[in-house]
Every structure is written in structure tokens, then in C-alpha cells.
Design an enzyme around this catalytic site. Structure first.
Site, PDB file in Angstrom:
ATOM      1  N   HIS A  68      -1.367  -5.903   1.736  1.00 58.73           N
ATOM      2  CA  HIS A  68      -2.541  -6.774   1.641  1.00 58.73           C
ATOM      3  C   HIS A  68      -2.173  -8.044   0.883  1.00 58.73           C
ATOM      4  O   HIS A  68      -1.407  -7.996  -0.084  1.00 58.73           O
ATOM      5  CB  HIS A  68      -3.674  -6.057   0.886  1.00 58.73           C
ATOM      6  N   GLU A 119       0.825  -1.205   0.000  1.00 62.08           N
ATOM      7  CA  GLU A 119       0.000   0.000   0.000  1.00 62.08           C
ATOM      8  C   GLU A 119       0.864   1.261   0.000  1.00 62.08           C
ATOM      9  O   GLU A 119       1.807   1.383   0.766  1.00 62.08           O
ATOM     10  CB  GLU A 119      -0.922   0.010   1.231  1.00 62.08           C
ATOM     11  N   CYS A 139      -8.214  -2.207   8.009  1.00 63.91           N
ATOM     12  CA  CYS A 139      -6.805  -2.203   7.563  1.00 63.91           C
ATOM     13  C   CYS A 139      -6.309  -0.780   7.355  1.00 63.91           C
ATOM     14  O   CYS A 139      -5.229  -0.418   7.833  1.00 63.91           O
ATOM     15  CB  CYS A 139      -6.636  -3.025   6.288  1.00 63.91           C
TER      16      CYS A 139
HETATM   17  N1  PCA Z   1      -8.637  -7.094   6.062  1.00 65.05           N
HETATM   18  C1  PCA Z   1      -9.574  -6.023   6.341  1.00 65.05           C
HETATM   19  C2  PCA Z   1      -9.523  -5.837   7.830  1.00 65.05           C
HETATM   20  C3  PCA Z   1      -8.815  -7.016   8.374  1.00 65.05           C
HETATM   21  C4  PCA Z   1      -8.228  -7.700   7.206  1.00 65.05           C
HETATM   22  O1  PCA Z   1      -7.480  -8.670   7.244  1.00 65.05           O
HETATM   23  C5  PCA Z   1      -9.306  -4.760   5.532  1.00 65.05           C
HETATM   24  O2  PCA Z   1      -8.736  -4.863   4.440  1.00 65.05           O
HETATM   25  O3  PCA Z   1      -9.662  -3.674   5.976  1.00 65.05           O
END
Ligand code: PCA
Length: 214
Positions: free
Chosen positions: A167, A80, A143
């Protein structure tokens, strides 16, 4: 030794597992050479997730922090680029909270850039054989909340820390009957190991294509 803090999340949204936690605890047991890593599980709860992260930073005094989450539907590991100061939940969190258009930090800046060398991290994951790309948004759920809170902590109290958010896709076991993209957790671990190694060894980023038209 570079002190590294890794976080992953508990399952949410009706899932039985969260590959982010499966991946980071495996990585903490076998970190890159020259790194000492601690893995901490965060609740998928607005507020509580950040409290847990802040306590872990206090306890471990890290030089590198990589928070990891599941991005169901994405096909590759995504590093990100930036966090935004908004909580806008499309589903309730694990405590039933669903903030709409609330700031993560009242009065805080609109956004923060990751202090990881984002493109160098993407390049390192690819070199390790793991599909990876830059992501321009971590969404507006828990997240992004954790990512923004981490970057606010770094900006206000720990300017030397290299921190950011990655992610990873669903694990195959989550999508057996759903025809959605997935990545074996073992492959995600390899990619994250390369990301951590890059973050631990270089401060400056590299010039590489990684933008988006939309
Ligand atoms: N993904 C979610 C919250 C927790 C996770 O593993 C997100 O992308 O916000």
C-alpha cells in the site's frame, strides 16, 4: 531477466487519481536492473479485479507479482504481511457492490502470508530513502480481496511465485486541502523499485523488527 507483474488500481471512492496506478506504470517503464516488468490496471471492483489479475498472470507468467494499492491516511509505504479470507466493504466498489462478511474464496483458508520477503522489502525501501514499514492488515476491501486471491492462486497453482501487496499513501494532489499524510508518486516509485529488486533477488526474509502491539 526476472519477469515481474505489477498491478495498480483505478481511482475509487470519489478520487480523481489513484497513485498506485501512477506509480506502477512509471516503474514498469524503468524497472530494477535484471527485471522485465509489466504493469496492469485493476478495476476497483470485487471479482472483476481478481479476474483481471488472473488473466495477467496467465499472460505474463511472472516470477514476482507485486500488487499495489492506495491506503489513504497511511503515512508511509507499507508492505503487507498477510491477506484474510473476507470481503467486508465499508464503501461500495466502482460497480456499486458492497459485500459484507463474504469469503473471498469459499472454503479457502482463513489467511495467507505474502511470499515476498516482507521485511527485506521494507529494509530495501528504507535503504532507498523511502519511509516504509510492515503492515499487519491490508483491510477488508478490494485490496485485501486481490491480495488474498493472488495468494490463493500462488498456493494452489504457482508455488514458485513470490507475491504480495504494497500500500502507498495518497499523492499530494489528493490532500491539498485535507491535512492528511501523502507521498510524492516519484518517491513511491523509488520505494517500489527497491521492493521489487529485493523480491527478485532474495527468497528468504531477514530478521528485523516489524511487528505491532495493536
Ligand atoms: N485501495 C483500496 C482498493 C483500491 C485501492 O487502491 C484498498 O485498500 O482496498
Amino acid at each position: 531477466m526476472t519477469r515481474v507483474l505489477l498491478t495498480g488500481f483505478e481511482p475509487f471512492g470519489g478520487e480523481r487519481v489513484n497513485p498506485s496506478w501512477q506509480a506502477v506504470w512509471r516503474l514498469a517503464a524503468a524497472p530494477p536492473d535484471g527485471c522485465d516488468a509489466t504493469a496492469v490496471q485493476l478495476p476497483c471492483v470485487f471479482g472483476a479485479a481478481l479476474d483481471t489479475l488472473r488473466a495477467a498472470v496467465e499472460r505474463t507468467d511472472p516470477e514476482v507479482v507485486v500488487c499495489v494499492g492506495q491506503a489513504g491516511g497511511r503515512a508511509d509505504l507499507t508492505v503487507e504481511r498477510m491477506a484474510v479470507n473476507v470481503n467486508d466493504a465499508v464503501i461500495p466498489d466502482n460497480a456499486g457492490r458492497q459485500p459484507i462478511d463474504a469469503p473471498v474464496v469459499g472454503g479457502g483458508p482463513v489467511g495467507y502470508f505474502a511470499t515476498l520477503p516482507v521485511k527485506a522489502c521494507v529494509a530495501a525501501a528504507r535503504t532507498a530513502g523511502v519511509p516504509a514499514s510492515v503492515s499487519q492488515t491490508a483491510g477488508t476491501y478490494v485490496c485485501n480481496h486481490v491480495f488474498y486471491g493472488l495468494m490463493h492462486l500462488i498456493a494452489t497453482q504457482r508455488p514458485a511465485v513470490r507475491g504480495g501487496f504494497v500500500h502507498i499513501p495518497y499523492a499530494p494532489e489528493q490532500v491539498l486541502d485535507r491535512a492528511l499524510p501523502s507521498m510524492p508518486v516519484t518517491l513511491a516509485v523509488e520505494g517500489l523499485r527497491a521492493v521489487v529488486a529485493a523480491a527478485a533477488s532474495q527468497r528468504g526474509d531477514i530478521a528485523m523488527l516489524g511487528g505491532a502491539t495493536h
